[in-house]
Scaffold this active site. Structure first.
Site, PDB file in Angstrom:
ATOM      1  N   CYS A 120       6.048  -3.699  16.595  1.00  0.00           N
ATOM      2  CA  CYS A 120       5.636  -2.603  17.467  1.00  0.00           C
ATOM      3  C   CYS A 120       4.159  -2.836  17.797  1.00  0.00           C
ATOM      4  O   CYS A 120       3.353  -3.113  16.900  1.00  0.00           O
ATOM      5  CB  CYS A 120       5.854  -1.266  16.772  1.00  0.00           C
ATOM      6  SG  CYS A 120       7.570  -1.046  16.272  1.00  0.00           S
ATOM      7  N   GLU A 132       0.827  -1.201   0.000  1.00  0.00           N
ATOM      8  CA  GLU A 132       0.000   0.000   0.000  1.00  0.00           C
ATOM      9  C   GLU A 132       0.866   1.257   0.000  1.00  0.00           C
ATOM     10  O   GLU A 132       1.944   1.276   0.602  1.00  0.00           O
ATOM     11  CB  GLU A 132      -0.905   0.025   1.241  1.00  0.00           C
ATOM     12  CG  GLU A 132      -1.952  -1.067   1.216  1.00  0.00           C
ATOM     13  CD  GLU A 132      -3.018  -0.887   2.293  1.00  0.00           C
ATOM     14  OE1 GLU A 132      -4.192  -1.096   1.969  1.00  0.00           O
ATOM     15  OE2 GLU A 132      -2.702  -0.551   3.433  1.00  0.00           O
ATOM     16  N   CYS A 162       6.485  -6.602   8.037  1.00  0.00           N
ATOM     17  CA  CYS A 162       7.591  -6.048   8.833  1.00  0.00           C
ATOM     18  C   CYS A 162       8.073  -7.129   9.791  1.00  0.00           C
ATOM     19  O   CYS A 162       7.275  -7.915  10.286  1.00  0.00           O
ATOM     20  CB  CYS A 162       7.106  -4.823   9.608  1.00  0.00           C
ATOM     21  SG  CYS A 162       8.433  -3.876  10.394  1.00  0.00           S
ATOM     22  N   CYS A 218       1.109  -0.981  16.037  1.00  0.00           N
ATOM     23  CA  CYS A 218       1.164  -0.814  14.577  1.00  0.00           C
ATOM     24  C   CYS A 218       0.511  -1.984  13.850  1.00  0.00           C
ATOM     25  O   CYS A 218       0.814  -3.143  14.123  1.00  0.00           O
ATOM     26  CB  CYS A 218       2.630  -0.673  14.148  1.00  0.00           C
ATOM     27  SG  CYS A 218       2.846  -0.632  12.365  1.00  0.00           S
ATOM     28  N   CYS A 236       3.331   8.688   1.063  1.00  0.00           N
ATOM     29  CA  CYS A 236       3.872   7.791   2.070  1.00  0.00           C
ATOM     30  C   CYS A 236       4.114   6.449   1.394  1.00  0.00           C
ATOM     31  O   CYS A 236       3.170   5.804   0.947  1.00  0.00           O
ATOM     32  CB  CYS A 236       2.846   7.680   3.205  1.00  0.00           C
ATOM     33  SG  CYS A 236       3.311   6.544   4.488  1.00  0.00           S
ATOM     34  N   CYS A 273      -1.319   6.801   9.562  1.00  0.00           N
ATOM     35  CA  CYS A 273      -0.089   6.210  10.093  1.00  0.00           C
ATOM     36  C   CYS A 273      -0.384   4.911  10.816  1.00  0.00           C
ATOM     37  O   CYS A 273      -1.231   4.873  11.698  1.00  0.00           O
ATOM     38  CB  CYS A 273       0.537   7.130  11.141  1.00  0.00           C
ATOM     39  SG  CYS A 273       1.439   8.478  10.498  1.00  0.00           S
TER      40      CYS A 273
END
Ligand code: SAH
Ligand code: SF4
Length: 390
Positions: free
Chosen positions: A135, A110, A131, A138, A124, A360
């Site tokens: 975190c 994305e 990942c 997230c 962005c 975010c």
């Protein structure tokens, strides 16, 4: 939805290398290696193609009007300049746009355009599919790493956005896409080679020409790569801090166990080129009752003492199943006021594109890691745009 491998498409199609992710030198070498261009003409042809690809944004060799017809046909036999497939395009009521792009079988990523950020608007971009870091606040962190994106796949995100915004050829003024932030899916410093190459391409003055000063790379704190990031890219640095003591930061950003705050702060202070004109940005997600007390705001001022820095306060963006709540607005304002009194600009980031899960930390795709053997099989029988190849 599970893995999107389509094994039903036959017959075998050749995998063409996409030229969009190559440096000028690689482009020249690829032209010679393919036998399409004589070595003594390689630099000239590479410059010509570079402008068509990165300044004019063409996706078809047939449009390269100053290249002889026979040469265009030969190029198309060996290479491609096509875009990846856009699986989904969403537009938020606040004007934010999000694209889900399939760059190869099973590889979906994305990227998000946010108007009125930076000089005109920021894109962005993602650096990885999924990942490796987890975190806890997230959404991307809940998606296992599938793989690093290639330079071509990173550049493709910028090309897709510019197609949609109508920004070819590269406009000198009145750009809508003026800034790039590596704040999408993934940890850019775990894919520094491809991120650095993509930045070289995106910032090239005879192409997309977005200045390095308008490109920001955000990291959760991969300390050993900070210096290389600065020297290789001259990009602006953003650090996902989120806590001012090791105990809490370990909970929120588990990478802190490997690189604790003292090491992280030393690495940041040594970042090449830091100055008042080139400040480091600290990102601080506001989590209700977790990291949002006035005492923590004061601790943050202490921690950053002497550093040319600004602090972005990011109201937590929830996602399905997320274990946190966003701090109350009044709490965020109190926190910001303490930072301001301490001498740090600390804008509160208005959440953008929340209605389309584009804010975010909300990005995630359905791609899952499949066994390499299955992917090889899929790649060999499905025609694709060659973005994985450079
Ligand atoms: N991996 C890199 C870049 C991508 S994340 C990094 O961690 O820095 C981009 C920013 O969004 C980071 O500051 C990240 O901490 C923040 N973020 C992640 N999840 C969020 C959420 N749910 N709400 C608000 N910000 C979030
Ligand atoms: Fe990965 Fe960044 Fe999300 Fe952490 S915040 S899980 S490093 S994408």
């Amino acid at each position: 939805m599970g893995v999107t491998l389509d094994l039903s498409r036959g017959p075998a199609a050749p995998v063409l290398r996409n030229l969009s992710g190559m440096s000028r030198a690689e482009l020249a070498a690829a032209l010679v290696d393919s036998g399409v261009v004589r070595p003594d003409k390689a630099r000239m042809r590479a410059t010509q193609l570079w402008r068509w690809i990165h300044h004019y944004g063409v996706t078809d060799f047939a449009l390269m009007s100053d290249v002889a017809k026979e040469m265009r046909a030969l190029l198309a036999e060996h290479f491609t300049v096509a875009r990846p497939e856009i699986v989904e395009r969403q537009v938020s009521k606040d004007g934010t746009r999000k694209w889900l792009i399939r760059t190869a079988p099973g590889i979906e990523v994305e990227c998000v355009y946010i108007p009125d950020v930076g000089r005109a608007g920021a894109l962005c971009v993602s650096s990885q599919v999924g990942c490796t870091l987890n975190c806890t606040f997230c959404h991307t962190g809940t998606q296992a790493l599938v793989r690093n994106l290639t330079a071509a796949e990173i550049v493709a995100q910028v090309q897709v956005a510019r197609d949609d915004l109508g920004e070819w050829p590269s406009p000198r003024e009145d750009r809508r896409l003026s800034n790039i932030v590596f704040m999408g899916m993934g940890e850019p410093l775990y894919n520094l080679d491809n991120v650095a190459q993509a930045i070289d391409i995106i910032s090239d003055g005879e192409g997309i020409a977005i200045s390095r000063r308008r490109i920001t790379v955000s990291t959760s704190g991969v300390v050993p790569e900070l210096e290389a990031l600065g020297t290789r890219t001259q990009a602006m640095l953003a650090i996902s801090l989120h806590a001012t003591n090791d105990a809490l930061r370990e909970q929120l950003v588990p990478l802190n166990k490997k690189y604790p705050l003292a090491q992280l702060m030393a690495g940041i202070r040594a970042y090449p080129g830091l100055s008042n004109a080139k400040r480091v940005t600290f990102e601080y997600v506001m989590l209700k009752g977790v990291n949002d007390s006035p005492a923590e705001a004061k601790a943050l001022v202490q921690l950053l003492k002497g550093l040319p820095a600004k602090i972005n306060l990011i109201p937590f963006n929830p996602w399905p199943g997320s274990p946190y709540e966003c701090s109350d607005w009044a709490t965020i304002e109190t926190f910001a006021a303490i930072l301001n009194r301490g001498g740090y600009a600390s804008p509160i980031r208005t959440p953008r594109g929340r209605d389309i899960l584009a804010a975010c930390g909300q990005l995630k795709s359905e791609s899952e890691k499949v066994r390499a053997s299955a992917r090889r099989k899929a790649s060999s029988i499905a025609a694709h745009d060659g973005l994985t190849d450079s």
